[in-house]
Design a protein around this motif. Structure first.
Motif, PDB file in Angstrom:
ATOM      1  N   ARG A 140       0.822  -1.210   0.000  1.00 51.02           N
ATOM      2  CA  ARG A 140       0.000   0.000   0.000  1.00 51.02           C
ATOM      3  C   ARG A 140       0.857   1.262   0.000  1.00 51.02           C
ATOM      4  O   ARG A 140       0.442   2.311  -0.453  1.00 51.02           O
ATOM      5  CB  ARG A 140      -0.925   0.035   1.216  1.00 51.02           C
ATOM      6  CG  ARG A 140      -2.048  -0.931   1.132  1.00 51.02           C
ATOM      7  CD  ARG A 140      -3.090  -0.378   0.227  1.00 51.02           C
ATOM      8  NE  ARG A 140      -4.221  -1.265   0.173  1.00 51.02           N
ATOM      9  CZ  ARG A 140      -4.971  -1.409  -0.891  1.00 51.02           C
ATOM     10  NH1 ARG A 140      -4.706  -0.722  -1.973  1.00 51.02           N
ATOM     11  NH2 ARG A 140      -5.990  -2.207  -0.894  1.00 51.02           N
ATOM     12  N   ASN A 141       2.037   1.190   0.565  1.00 49.78           N
ATOM     13  CA  ASN A 141       2.876   2.369   0.711  1.00 49.78           C
ATOM     14  C   ASN A 141       3.856   2.557  -0.442  1.00 49.78           C
ATOM     15  O   ASN A 141       4.601   3.522  -0.462  1.00 49.78           O
ATOM     16  CB  ASN A 141       3.672   2.286   2.018  1.00 49.78           C
ATOM     17  CG  ASN A 141       2.737   2.224   3.213  1.00 49.78           C
ATOM     18  OD1 ASN A 141       1.644   2.780   3.169  1.00 49.78           O
ATOM     19  ND2 ASN A 141       3.155   1.540   4.259  1.00 49.78           N
ATOM     20  N   SER A 142       3.870   1.649  -1.396  1.00 56.10           N
ATOM     21  CA  SER A 142       4.851   1.759  -2.480  1.00 56.10           C
ATOM     22  C   SER A 142       4.455   2.888  -3.436  1.00 56.10           C
ATOM     23  O   SER A 142       3.268   3.152  -3.639  1.00 56.10           O
ATOM     24  CB  SER A 142       4.957   0.449  -3.248  1.00 56.10           C
ATOM     25  OG  SER A 142       3.827   0.250  -4.042  1.00 56.10           O
ATOM     26  N   PRO A 143       5.442   3.562  -4.034  1.00 52.20           N
ATOM     27  CA  PRO A 143       5.143   4.661  -4.953  1.00 52.20           C
ATOM     28  C   PRO A 143       4.318   4.213  -6.159  1.00 52.20           C
ATOM     29  O   PRO A 143       3.437   4.937  -6.615  1.00 52.20           O
ATOM     30  CB  PRO A 143       6.525   5.147  -5.403  1.00 52.20           C
ATOM     31  CG  PRO A 143       7.484   4.624  -4.414  1.00 52.20           C
ATOM     32  CD  PRO A 143       6.871   3.411  -3.824  1.00 52.20           C
ATOM     33  N   GLY A 144       4.591   3.030  -6.653  1.00 52.21           N
ATOM     34  CA  GLY A 144       3.829   2.527  -7.799  1.00 52.21           C
ATOM     35  C   GLY A 144       2.367   2.341  -7.465  1.00 52.21           C
ATOM     36  O   GLY A 144       1.480   2.646  -8.263  1.00 52.21           O
ATOM     37  N   ARG A 145       2.116   1.823  -6.260  1.00 49.09           N
ATOM     38  CA  ARG A 145       0.738   1.601  -5.826  1.00 49.09           C
ATOM     39  C   ARG A 145       0.010   2.936  -5.649  1.00 49.09           C
ATOM     40  O   ARG A 145      -1.151   3.083  -6.039  1.00 49.09           O
ATOM     41  CB  ARG A 145       0.735   0.816  -4.520  1.00 49.09           C
ATOM     42  CG  ARG A 145      -0.623   0.428  -4.037  1.00 49.09           C
ATOM     43  CD  ARG A 145      -1.242  -0.531  -4.979  1.00 49.09           C
ATOM     44  NE  ARG A 145      -2.586  -0.849  -4.549  1.00 49.09           N
ATOM     45  CZ  ARG A 145      -3.370  -1.687  -5.148  1.00 49.09           C
ATOM     46  NH1 ARG A 145      -2.959  -2.306  -6.225  1.00 49.09           N
ATOM     47  NH2 ARG A 145      -4.565  -1.927  -4.718  1.00 49.09           N
ATOM     48  N   LYS A 146       0.695   3.924  -5.072  1.00 51.47           N
ATOM     49  CA  LYS A 146       0.081   5.247  -4.871  1.00 51.47           C
ATOM     50  C   LYS A 146      -0.272   5.880  -6.212  1.00 51.47           C
ATOM     51  O   LYS A 146      -1.338   6.449  -6.386  1.00 51.47           O
ATOM     52  CB  LYS A 146       1.035   6.153  -4.102  1.00 51.47           C
ATOM     53  CG  LYS A 146       1.149   5.803  -2.644  1.00 51.47           C
ATOM     54  CD  LYS A 146       2.123   6.728  -1.942  1.00 51.47           C
ATOM     55  CE  LYS A 146       2.265   6.344  -0.482  1.00 51.47           C
ATOM     56  NZ  LYS A 146       3.236   7.182   0.203  1.00 51.47           N
TER      57      LYS A 146
END
Length: 167
Positions: A140-146
């Motif tokens: 959830r905290n990964s840049p790709g996910r954001k």
């Protein structure tokens, strides 16, 4: 065939001799792979020479049949190396299958020796002695996910604005 073998260079002739059954029987898998590579390279060389020279001769003689007749030596050499390659490939396949069987048997034997017996199994009430590690979704905290979620939200907002504009 004898005529073509006599027209080979010394290195090429030695390479062909290495592909005889008696010599192949003495080689292990790594040596067979190296030999296979060398024979394949020689086969590719003469196949390429045959095709290139053939295409030039067709242009000169204006006929494919006449072009082929003028290029017999390269075709013969390519055929000799093709036969050698098939012998090495068959032997390599046999040795590889045997090696795979041996490795599988060795792996199964290790598994049998390392397998616990039923008497070694703990007879507790089936409860885990520790509470374990709390599982948290780290993605959830990964840049790709954001970025993905922001893109999805923006696309939804654009769709809604388009609908609102029509009313």
């Amino acid at each position: 065939m004898k005529k073509i073998l006599n027209s080979l260079s010394e290195d090429e002739y030695v390479l062909i001799l290495e592909t005889k059954k008696r010599q192949l029987a003495e080689l292990d898998e790594d040596d067979l792979i190296a030999l296979h590579t060398r024979v394949r390279q020689a086969r590719n060389k003469y196949t390429k020479n045959y095709r290139r020279a053939g295409s030039v001769k067709v242009g000169e003689k204006k006929a494919r049949g006449a072009g082929k007749a003028a290029n017999v030596r390269n075709a013969g050499k390519a055929e000799v190396f093709e036969g050698a390659l098939s012998r090495v490939s068959r032997r390599l396949a046999t040795v590889s299958r045997q090696s795979a069987r041996d490795l599988k048997e060795e792996r199964l034997q290790r598994a049998r020796n390392g397998a616990p017996s039923f008497s070694d199994i703990d007879t507790s009430k089936g409860k885990v002695p520790t509470s374990g590690k709390a599982r948290v979704d780290e993605t959830r905290n990964s840049p790709g996910r954001k970025k993905f979620e922001a893109s999805s939200i923006a696309a939804g907002a654009r769709r809604q604005a388009k609908k609102d504009k029509r009313r």
